[in-house]
Each structure stands twice: as C-alpha cells, then as structure tokens.
Design a protein around this motif. Structure first.
Motif, PDB file in Angstrom:
ATOM      1  N   ILE A  71       2.325   2.560   2.224  1.00  0.00           N
ATOM      2  CA  ILE A  71       3.644   3.054   1.815  1.00  0.00           C
ATOM      3  C   ILE A  71       4.614   3.242   2.982  1.00  0.00           C
ATOM      4  O   ILE A  71       5.720   3.716   2.791  1.00  0.00           O
ATOM      5  N   THR A  72       4.196   2.856   4.182  1.00  0.00           N
ATOM      6  CA  THR A  72       5.071   2.913   5.351  1.00  0.00           C
ATOM      7  C   THR A  72       5.639   1.510   5.575  1.00  0.00           C
ATOM      8  O   THR A  72       4.877   0.543   5.625  1.00  0.00           O
ATOM      9  N   PRO A 173      11.941   7.668   1.234  1.00  0.00           N
ATOM     10  CA  PRO A 173      12.065   7.257  -0.160  1.00  0.00           C
ATOM     11  C   PRO A 173      12.623   8.369  -1.053  1.00  0.00           C
ATOM     12  O   PRO A 173      12.424   9.556  -0.783  1.00  0.00           O
ATOM     13  N   ASN A 176       8.521  10.217  -4.464  1.00  0.00           N
ATOM     14  CA  ASN A 176       7.219  10.241  -3.799  1.00  0.00           C
ATOM     15  C   ASN A 176       6.142  10.613  -4.817  1.00  0.00           C
ATOM     16  O   ASN A 176       5.947  11.797  -5.100  1.00  0.00           O
TER      17      ASN A 176
END
Length: 187
Positions: A71-72, A173, A176
């Motif tokens: 997710i990075t 984002p 989350n």
C-alpha cells in the motif's frame, strides 16, 4: 516510550470520571487491555486500554506500524505510522461480548522516504487526522481472555497533503481500510 503509557493513563482518567457516582444497582465499570496482531505482523506493535459500563466502552490506543509495500507507492520506502486514537464502542450485549460497532478520532504521526534517500535519518515527517468507524465480534475464552476479529475504515479529515519528499510528492490516502484481530484481557 512515554507515549506507550498514554492509552492507559487516558483510560484511567475516564475511569475516575465514570466511577465517581456509581450506585450498587448499576452494572460495574469494567476495564481491559488489548493488542492487535496486524501491527506485530508488519514489524510494529499496538497497545490499548479500555473501560466500559453497560453497553459502551471507551478505548484509547497507541500503535507503531511499518506500512507494507503493498500500500506504499512504488517510489517510496520506510513508510511508518505512529497512531493515537480515542474511540467509543457500542455492544448490544452488556457483557462486552458478541458484536460491537464504534468510532472515534485518530491521529497519525507519519514518516516516509523516497527510494533515493539512503540515510534513514533523512525521512520526511507528516501528520494526518482521521475519523474512524469499525465493527467486530468478541469471542470470550473463559472469564478474562478474548479474541476479536474486526474491520474498520478511516477517512482522512485533516493534516498534511502533497508532502514534498526529496524530489517526489506524497499525498496520504483519503480512505484507509483495516482488517485484523485483537487479543484482550478483561480485569
């Protein structure tokens, strides 16, 4: 290390507020501690303390999480979050077992680097404020121990945006999602 004790101290403060006018006919105030398996799986940790009475409990927590590469964004590395949260949960059952739903505020103190930054001391720091909603189920094992799978969604409501990180720009984002399980102890 002082921040690790913040959830416990905050919960004890609320305990004093709630128990000052207790009567024998009302249900007793219960206290508990818990941890979550997801931060440990990601190389971090999490600790929470809670107190509750009737159908409601107040939780305060502190977590340190190394955000996964999944997710990075690709151009970044060493993405870490220190999270503080204050949440209120509702249980249809008064015993703090079964289904629950809750929400509250969370504060993330984050750091991130581009893959071009070789020095770990050259990370860029940022802050994020979130509203959280979550739900789960508590399975009791005996009088004190419990396991609680849960899921949640946090929405960013404030903090830093379009953060300059070396030659790149990072934007935290908006949403989350989370999915994990908690291990807890009721005193």
């Amino acid at each position: 290390m002082r921040t690790f004790y913040a959830p416990l101290l905050l919960t004890l403060f609320f305990a004093c507020c709630f128990t000052g006018h207790a009567q024998e006919s009302k249900p007793p105030v219960k206290f508990g501690i818990e941890t979550d398996v997801l931060p440990y799986a990601l190389g971090g940790f999490m600790g929470a303390a809670w107190m509750g009475k009737g159908h409601f409990r107040i939780r305060s927590l502190y977590a340190y999480v190394k955000m996964p590469k999944l997710i990075t964004p690709d151009q970044f590395t060493n993405h870490r979050i220190r999270s503080f949260a204050l949440l209120v949960d509702y249980f249809p059952k008064k015993e703090f077992t079964g289904w629950w739903a809750g929400g509250g505020m969370a504060f993330w103190n984050g750091s991130i680097q581009t893959k071009d930054q070789p020095d770990q001391n050259s990370d860029t720091r940022f802050r994020t404020y979130l509203l959280n909603g979550s739900a789960g189920y508590i399975f009791s094992f005996g009088e004190h121990f419990y396991l609680g799978p849960w899921s949640g969604l946090s929405i960013r409501v404030g903090g830093n945006r379009n953060i300059a990180v070396d030659t790149e720009t990072y934007d935290p984002p908006l949403l989350n999602p989370e999915l994990s399980a908690k291990l807890g102890w009721i005193f």
